[in-house]
Design a protein around this motif. Structure first.
Motif, short mmCIF file in Angstrom:
data_model
loop_
_atom_site.label_atom_id
_atom_site.label_comp_id
_atom_site.label_asym_id
_atom_site.label_seq_id
_atom_site.Cartn_x
_atom_site.Cartn_y
_atom_site.Cartn_z
N GLY A 116 0.79 -1.23 0.00
CA GLY A 116 0.00 0.00 0.00
C GLY A 116 0.83 1.27 0.00
O GLY A 116 0.42 2.29 -0.55
N ALA A 117 2.00 1.24 0.60
CA ALA A 117 2.86 2.42 0.68
C ALA A 117 3.32 2.90 -0.70
O ALA A 117 3.77 4.04 -0.84
N ALA A 118 3.18 2.08 -1.73
CA ALA A 118 3.58 2.48 -3.08
C ALA A 118 2.69 3.59 -3.63
O ALA A 118 3.05 4.26 -4.59
N ALA A 119 1.52 3.79 -3.04
CA ALA A 119 0.59 4.84 -3.48
C ALA A 119 0.84 6.10 -2.66
O ALA A 119 0.19 6.34 -1.65
N LEU A 120 1.83 6.88 -3.04
CA LEU A 120 2.20 8.14 -2.37
C LEU A 120 2.52 7.95 -0.89
O LEU A 120 2.33 8.86 -0.09
N GLY A 121 2.96 6.77 -0.52
CA GLY A 121 3.32 6.50 0.87
C GLY A 121 2.19 5.91 1.68
O GLY A 121 2.40 5.25 2.68
N ASP A 122 0.94 6.13 1.27
CA ASP A 122 -0.24 5.61 1.95
C ASP A 122 -1.42 5.81 1.01
O ASP A 122 -1.60 6.90 0.46
N PRO A 123 -2.24 4.78 0.80
CA PRO A 123 -3.39 4.94 -0.10
C PRO A 123 -4.32 6.09 0.30
O PRO A 123 -4.93 6.72 -0.57
N LEU A 124 -4.40 6.40 1.58
CA LEU A 124 -5.26 7.51 2.00
C LEU A 124 -4.72 8.85 1.50
O LEU A 124 -5.49 9.77 1.22
N TYR A 125 -3.40 8.98 1.36
CA TYR A 125 -2.82 10.21 0.82
C TYR A 125 -3.24 10.38 -0.64
O TYR A 125 -3.48 11.50 -1.10
N SER A 126 -3.34 9.26 -1.37
CA SER A 126 -3.77 9.33 -2.77
C SER A 126 -5.19 9.87 -2.85
O SER A 126 -5.49 10.71 -3.71
N VAL A 127 -6.06 9.42 -1.98
CA VAL A 127 -7.45 9.88 -1.98
C VAL A 127 -7.50 11.36 -1.60
O VAL A 127 -8.23 12.14 -2.22
N ALA A 128 -6.71 11.75 -0.62
CA ALA A 128 -6.68 13.16 -0.22
C ALA A 128 -6.18 14.03 -1.37
O ALA A 128 -6.73 15.12 -1.61
N TRP A 129 -5.17 13.55 -2.11
CA TRP A 129 -4.66 14.30 -3.25
C TRP A 129 -5.75 14.50 -4.29
O TRP A 129 -5.95 15.61 -4.80
N VAL A 130 -6.48 13.43 -4.61
CA VAL A 130 -7.56 13.52 -5.59
C VAL A 130 -8.62 14.51 -5.11
O VAL A 130 -9.08 15.36 -5.89
N ALA A 131 -9.02 14.42 -3.86
CA ALA A 131 -10.05 15.32 -3.32
C ALA A 131 -9.58 16.78 -3.42
O ALA A 131 -10.35 17.66 -3.83
N ASN A 132 -8.34 17.04 -3.06
CA ASN A 132 -7.81 18.40 -3.14
C ASN A 132 -7.72 18.89 -4.58
O ASN A 132 -8.03 20.05 -4.88
N PHE A 133 -7.30 18.03 -5.48
CA PHE A 133 -7.20 18.40 -6.89
C PHE A 133 -8.58 18.74 -7.45
O PHE A 133 -8.76 19.75 -8.11
#
Length: 126
Positions: free
Chosen positions: A25-42
């Motif tokens: 899971g860490a392969a997704a920006l360090g944590d999959p939840l960070y990926s979701v936060a990035w998408v939401a912010n974008f």
């Protein structure tokens, strides 16, 4: 899910008994939840918000691979159950090639990984 460290979840994908991909899971920006936060912010930059109940894919733990009729796939997630699926042989007279194999126990026919969101927009599912 609150007690699961998604960044530490490991996965191994086997094709016909041979390891073909592995990931964490860490392969997704360090944590999959960070990926979701990035998408939401974008999306917020465009005045678009994710809403409760929407499904967001945070990324894949594995690359997509080829499947042929008769191939058996096994995916093992650390600490969770192992899943298996065998692609059934194509029916006589059915189209062949990518996407033509139907998963055993599935709905019959090739899986359509495209999706339509609640606003009627078609996604690629990937």
């Amino acid at each position: 899910m609150e007690d699961v460290d998604l960044a530490a979840v490991g996965m191994a994908l086997y094709k016909n008994g041979t390891l073909v991909y592995s990931g964490v899971g860490a392969a997704a920006l360090g944590d999959p939840l960070y990926s979701v936060a990035w998408v939401a912010n974008f999306l917020g930059r465009f005045d678009f918000a994710l809403e409760a109940g929407e499904i967001v894919r945070s990324g894949a733990l594995s690359a997509a691979g080829d499947a042929a009729p008769g191939d058996r796939f096994t995916v093992a997630f650390a600490g969770w159950e192992t899943l298996e699926r065998t692609f059934a042989p194509a029916e006589e007279g059915a189209p062949s090639g990518a996407g033509a194999a139907a998963a055993e126990g599935g709905e019959g026919g090739a899986a359509d990984d495209r999706s339509v969101d609640r606003r009627g927009r078609r996604g690629t599912g990937g």
